[in-house]
Design a protein around this motif. Structure first.
Motif, PDB file in Angstrom:
ATOM      1  N   ASN A  42       0.895  -1.136  -0.059  1.00  0.00           N
ATOM      2  CA  ASN A  42      -0.046   0.000   0.016  1.00  0.00           C
ATOM      3  C   ASN A  42       0.801   1.183  -0.063  1.00  0.00           C
ATOM      4  O   ASN A  42       1.796   1.497   1.014  1.00  0.00           O
ATOM      5  N   LYS A  80      -1.783   5.391   8.170  1.00  0.00           N
ATOM      6  CA  LYS A  80      -2.235   4.500   9.158  1.00  0.00           C
ATOM      7  C   LYS A  80      -2.105   2.923   8.542  1.00  0.00           C
ATOM      8  O   LYS A  80      -1.706   2.093   8.975  1.00  0.00           O
ATOM      9  N   ASP A  81      -2.396   3.023   7.205  1.00  0.00           N
ATOM     10  CA  ASP A  81      -2.469   1.817   6.454  1.00  0.00           C
ATOM     11  C   ASP A  81      -1.195   1.536   5.408  1.00  0.00           C
ATOM     12  O   ASP A  81      -1.410   0.514   4.699  1.00  0.00           O
TER      13      ASP A  81
END
Length: 283
Positions: free
Chosen positions: A123, A187-188
């Motif tokens: 990601n 966050k991800d």
């Protein structure tokens, strides 16, 4: 290095070019391999771009790197454009064997990041939506990023780039948002790529796009700025225990890719890196 009647010339065209770090990097590589080549920087006014390309072809110049402001306009004067360079819409390398244009900026960034982690199934958050972001984003998609978010102060510009990358078929949907929302995306995230000029010399005290508290130790943080070597963002990344990737690596690997395009030989990356560090006065 000795210039002879048989010496092959490659170089850089841009406006201006006097501060380029490419000549010492490439000439060190040619010297190491004993190749009869020399790399020269040429300051080309935008109004002279077409005649510069025609003249270089007539003079049997072997290849050019292309920098600001010519990366887009020069495409009009080439016979062929590499597929990914066509998607990016900009060229930074020309091979005069067939007058073909390439873009090695993105592969330079990918190779730099992949010294630390694979891009496949990761990601990725990309800050910025300008030319550097465009080149890097397409290559991140090509190398298998699972998801991508492009963040920019001008959200409309981020949306346009996100749509282009998504429509390439190299990746699924690409998100776009304001860079002010970066904390939510980190966050991800597995990889953060900063393509903005924030922290570039002489503005080395700019506020970074993200702070240590926004990052964790599993995050890989790449900053395309290479002067200074340790930007404000990378200082925050180090403070957080994250994994920093320096902009000098992108400069190094895009140069190595150009070298191979022109000569057909693998570049001596270690020698090129030493020349870059010497030029930038780095240890």
């Amino acid at each position: 290095m000795k210039i002879k009647g048989s010496t092959n010339i490659v170089g850089l065209i841009g406006h201006p070019v006097e501060h380029s770090f490419s000549p010492p990097m490439h000439n060190a590589a040619f010297d190491e391999l004993g190749m009869d080549y020399a790399y020269v920087a040429f300051d080309v006014n935008p109004t002279d771009l077409q005649t510069a390309i025609e003249g270089a072809k007539s003079l049997n110049i072997k290849g050019f790197n292309v920098t600001i402001p010519h990366k887009i306009e020069v495409m009009k004067f080439l016979n062929e454009i590499d597929e990914v360079a066509g998607l990016i819409g900009a060229v930074n390398t020309i091979d005069f064997k067939n007058l073909k244009g390439y873009n090695t900026d993105g592969i330079g960034a990918v190779r730099a990041i992949e010294e630390v982690t694979s891009i496949k199934n990761k990601n990725v958050v990309v800050a910025g939506a300008g030319g550097a972001s465009r080149a890097i984003s397409f290559y991140l998609a090509k190398y298998g990023a699972e998801s991508m978010a492009i963040l920019n102060r001008n959200v409309e510009k981020a949306q346009g780039l996100a749509a282009d990358v998504s429509q390439s078929g190299l990746i699924g949907e690409v998100k776009a948002d304001s860079i002010s929302e970066i904390r939510n995306y980190l966050k991800d995230a597995d990889i953060l790529v900063d393509t903005t000029p924030i922290g570039m010399h002489p503005n080395i005290s700019d506020e970074p796009i993200a702070f240590a508290e926004d990052m964790d130790e599993d995050l890989v943080v790449f900053d395309a700025v290479y002067n200074p070597n340790e930007t404000v963002l990378l200082k925050e990344a180090i403070k957080a225990g994250a994994n920093p990737v320096y902009g000098i690596k992108m400069l190094l690997y895009q140069g190595a890719e150009s070298f191979k395009i022109w000569t057909g030989r693998d570049a001596p990356v270690d020698v090129m890196e030493k020349a870059l560090k010497d030029t930038l006065n780095l240890e």
